[in-house]
Design a protein around this motif. Structure first.
Motif, PDB file in Angstrom:
ATOM      1  N   SER A  62      62.164 151.602  47.198  1.00  0.00           N
ATOM      2  CA  SER A  62      62.556 152.986  46.907  1.00  0.00           C
ATOM      3  C   SER A  62      63.836 153.016  46.077  1.00  0.00           C
ATOM      4  O   SER A  62      63.944 153.786  45.107  1.00  0.00           O
ATOM      5  CB  SER A  62      62.768 153.760  48.218  1.00  0.00           C
ATOM      6  N   HIS A  63      64.794 152.184  46.448  1.00  0.00           N
ATOM      7  CA  HIS A  63      66.035 152.115  45.686  1.00  0.00           C
ATOM      8  C   HIS A  63      65.759 151.682  44.241  1.00  0.00           C
ATOM      9  O   HIS A  63      66.303 152.256  43.289  1.00  0.00           O
ATOM     10  CB  HIS A  63      67.000 151.136  46.359  1.00  0.00           C
ATOM     11  N   ALA A  64      64.920 150.676  44.097  1.00  0.00           N
ATOM     12  CA  ALA A  64      64.601 150.163  42.764  1.00  0.00           C
ATOM     13  C   ALA A  64      63.935 151.251  41.917  1.00  0.00           C
ATOM     14  O   ALA A  64      64.243 151.409  40.733  1.00  0.00           O
ATOM     15  CB  ALA A  64      63.705 148.931  42.875  1.00  0.00           C
ATOM     16  N   VAL A  65      63.021 151.989  42.544  1.00  0.00           N
ATOM     17  CA  VAL A  65      62.321 153.059  41.810  1.00  0.00           C
ATOM     18  C   VAL A  65      63.338 154.077  41.292  1.00  0.00           C
ATOM     19  O   VAL A  65      63.296 154.491  40.130  1.00  0.00           O
ATOM     20  CB  VAL A  65      61.267 153.744  42.712  1.00  0.00           C
ATOM     21  N   LYS A  66      64.262 154.447  42.174  1.00  0.00           N
ATOM     22  CA  LYS A  66      65.258 155.455  41.778  1.00  0.00           C
ATOM     23  C   LYS A  66      66.236 154.917  40.729  1.00  0.00           C
ATOM     24  O   LYS A  66      66.817 155.685  39.963  1.00  0.00           O
ATOM     25  CB  LYS A  66      66.031 155.930  43.016  1.00  0.00           C
TER      26      LYS A  66
END
Lengths: 101, 101, 101, 101
Positions: free
Chosen positions: C76-80
Motif C-alpha cells: 500500500s505504501h509503495a502504491v501511494k
C-alpha cells in the motif's frame, strides 16, 4: 512415453467408467468456456479467479480418480508381476508434478 | 458476488488483453477435450495424469496473470481511494482458495 | 536480496505482532521435532504423512498472514509512493513459488 | 489411527533410513527457527515468504520420500496379501490432503 510401464490400463476402462470421466471433463470444458465469456464481458477479476480455482479443484478430483483406478489396477498388477518398483517410481514422479500444479 | 469491492475491473480490459487471455483459455479448452479423447481411447493412466497436471499449471498461469492485472489496476486504485483494506482482504481470500486448488 | 523494494517492513512489526508469529512458528518447530520422534519410533508412514500435511498447512497460514500484513503496509505504501508496480511484481513472484510449494 | 491398515511400516525402517529422514527434518527445524529470528529482527516480508516457501518445498520432499517407501513396502505387501484396496484408499486420502497443503 517410452519410459512408461504399460501402454494402456492393465484392465481396460469400461464404457461406464469412460463415460463418468468424460462427463466430468465436459463440465470442466464448459467451465473453461464460461471463463472466456467472463473475460470478454469484462467481468470482475475476483470472480474470474474464483472460477479458475473451481476448475483447478475439479481437475484435481478427476486426477485423483484416475490415480486411484491406476493404483487398483495397473500398480497392483505390476506389484504382483514383480514390476512394482517401476510402477511406483512412475506414479510418484507424476504425483510430484501434480502436487505443484 | 455482493461482497465484492467492484463490479468490473477498474480499468476495462483492452481488446488485446481480452484476446490474449481468451486465446490461452481456448488452448486449455482444447487440452481438456484432448483428455476426453485420451480416456475414450483408453490411453495409459500416467499419460492422462501428465496432461491434467499440464492443464492445471496452464490455468494457474492464467490465474496469476489475472491477479497481477487486478493488483496493478483494481487494488492500486482501491489503495489510493482509501478502500485498500477491503481490496486486500478480498484478494487474499481468493488466493488462499487458489493455492489449495 | 538486492532486487527487493524495501529492506524492512515499511511499518515495523509491533512486539505483539512479532510474538504472535513467533509463537505459531515455535509450535510448528515443535511439530517438526514431533515427526523426528515418530520416525525414530518407526511410526506408521500414513501417520507421518498426516503430520507433514498439517505442518505444511500451518506454515502456509503463517505465510498468508505475512503476505496480508505486507500488502496492508509495504505494498500500500509503495502504491501511494509511485512504486506500486515494483511491489506487485515482487509479491507475485514470491506467491508463484509459494503456490507450488 | 484405528482406521489405519498397519500400526508400523511393514518393513521396519533401518537405522540409516531413519537417520536420513531425521537429518532432513533437523535441517527443516533449523530453518523454522531461522524464520523466528527473521521475524524478531523485523526482516523484510518478502524474505520471510521466500524462506517459508523453501521449508514447504523441503517438507513436501520428505513427504514424497515417506510415501515412496510406504508404497514399496506397505502398499506392495498389502497388495500381495489381498489388502491392496484398503492400502490404496488409505494412501490416496492422505495424498489429497497433502496436495492441498
Amino acid at each position: 512415453m517410452d519410459k512408461h510401464l504399460y501402454d494402456q490400463p492393465i484392465t481396460p476402462r469400461t464404457e461406464s467408467e469412460k463415460q463418468a470421466v468424460v462427463n466430468r471433463l465436459k463440465r470442466i470444458e464448459g467451465q473453461v468456456r464460461g471463463i472466456q465469456k467472463m473475460v470478454e464481458e469484462d467481468r470482475y477479476c475476483i470472480d474470474v479467479l474464483v472460477q479458475i480455482s473451481a476448475i483447478n479443484a475439479a481437475l484435481k478430483k478427476v486426477g485423483f480418480t484416475v490415480a486411484e483406478r491406476h493404483m487398483h489396477h495397473c500398480v497392483s498388477h505390476a506389484v504382483k508381476s514383480g514390476d512394482g518398483d517401476d510402477a511406483i517410481t512412475e506414479l510418484l514422479e507424476v504425483m510430484k508434478h501434480f502436487s505443484k500444479s
